[in-house]
Design an enzyme around this catalytic site. Structure first.
Site, PDB file in Angstrom:
ATOM      1  N   LYS A  55      -4.405   2.753   7.678  1.00  6.37           N
ATOM      2  CA  LYS A  55      -3.590   1.612   7.232  1.00  6.37           C
ATOM      3  C   LYS A  55      -2.858   1.006   8.431  1.00  6.37           C
ATOM      4  O   LYS A  55      -2.780  -0.212   8.584  1.00  6.37           O
ATOM      5  CB  LYS A  55      -2.580   2.057   6.170  1.00  6.37           C
ATOM      6  N   GLN A  99       3.081   7.079   0.783  1.00  2.00           N
ATOM      7  CA  GLN A  99       1.779   7.717   0.555  1.00  2.00           C
ATOM      8  C   GLN A  99       1.893   8.816  -0.508  1.00  2.00           C
ATOM      9  O   GLN A  99       2.701   9.735  -0.374  1.00  2.00           O
ATOM     10  CB  GLN A  99       1.267   8.302   1.889  1.00  2.00           C
ATOM     11  N   ASP A 122       2.051  -1.380  -3.109  1.00  2.00           N
ATOM     12  CA  ASP A 122       1.128  -0.560  -3.908  1.00  2.00           C
ATOM     13  C   ASP A 122       1.145  -0.980  -5.378  1.00  2.00           C
ATOM     14  O   ASP A 122       0.296  -0.547  -6.158  1.00  2.00           O
ATOM     15  CB  ASP A 122       1.509   0.929  -3.822  1.00  2.00           C
TER      16      ASP A 122
END
Ligand code: NAP
Length: 221
Positions: A55, A99, A122
């Protein structure tokens, strides 16, 4: 399934990354700074470390700033939420990714809930999921959004198609179903208790398998 076509997702992703990179100068011109993505990794899970590194690489390749926060596995809930709040307030940070999965002693939902909805790239906060359900603009989880982009690129107009989404997780299945509904598909959401799955899949124009098992859907048989 002789007429099946494998969609070249990597080529589509390369094009998408290039288009994102092209949009960065306009953002910088308007704001006087480059867009920034903060990624938070707690612990040393090997797969998560690979995702975080890729990422960061993609962010920098698109001309954006990447801020990586790697915290020890025994980080406490309050310290993690304090970092999220600090990133919420940081004007150089436009997006925050925590994460997942987090180490077991941490309350994942509470951490996600602490992310400012406008930085929730997200798309997992209750505000983001609520906006998606209401059809309001907002941030959407990337896996279903990417799947929708591929479908539209390949099929074009999805309106009126019968779609079945196998899986009902908050990360993939549910947002996928919402996105297909917003494209005017007739959507069935299947899960582990669904009966007659094979028949339902055979009747669908679009099948999205989000089960976590390779080759659960094997073509026409
Ligand atoms: P998940 O939370 O484990 O959910 C799996 C879903 O599949 C559940 O809703 C479950 O039903 C359903 N299911 C399990 N067995 C089934 C069966 N025999 N028949 C019908 N439904 C069944 O998984 P997830 O997080 O949504 O992830 C789904 C897939 O997407 C995984 O392969 C994951 O690796 C992939 N993924 C990829 C990315 C990426 O960026 N590439 C990101 C996220 C996820 P119940 O709800 O009834 O248990």
């Amino acid at each position: 399934m002789s007429d099946a076509t494998i969609i070249d997702g990597k080529a589509f992703a390369a094009g998408l990354r290039a288009r994102i990179a092209e949009a960065v100068p306009a953002f910088t011109m308007a704001t006087g700074r480059i867009p920034g993505l903060a990624v938070v990794l707690v612990g040393d899970d090997a797969a998560s470390a690979v995702y975080v590194a890729s990422k960061g690489k993609a962010t920098i390749a698109a001309g954006m700033a990447s801020f990586e926060h790697r915290l020890p596995a025994d980080t406490g809930q309050e310290d993690l939420i304090a970092l999220v709040r600090q990133l919420n307030a940081d004007e150089s940070v436009d997006g925050i990714l925590v994460q997942l999965p987090l180490p077991k002693h941490l309350d994942e939902q509470a951490v996600v809930d602490a992310i400012a909805p406008d930085k929730d790239v997200d798309g997992l906060t209750p505000i983001s999921t609520g906006r998606l359900a209401l059809g309001l603009p907002g941030l959407v989880p990337c896996t279903p959004l990417g799947s929708l982009m591929l479908l539209k690129d390949h099929i074009g107009d999805l309106s009126g198609k019968d779609a079945i989404v196998i899986g009902r997780s908050i990360l993939v299945g549910k947002p996928m179903a919402q996105l297909l509904l917003a494209e005017n598909c007739t959507v069935t959401i299947a899960h582990s208790r669904t009966r007659n799955l094979k028949e339902r899949v055979q009747q669908a124009d679009i099948v999205v398998a989000a089960v976590g098992r390779a080759e659960m859907v094997k073509g026409t048989g």
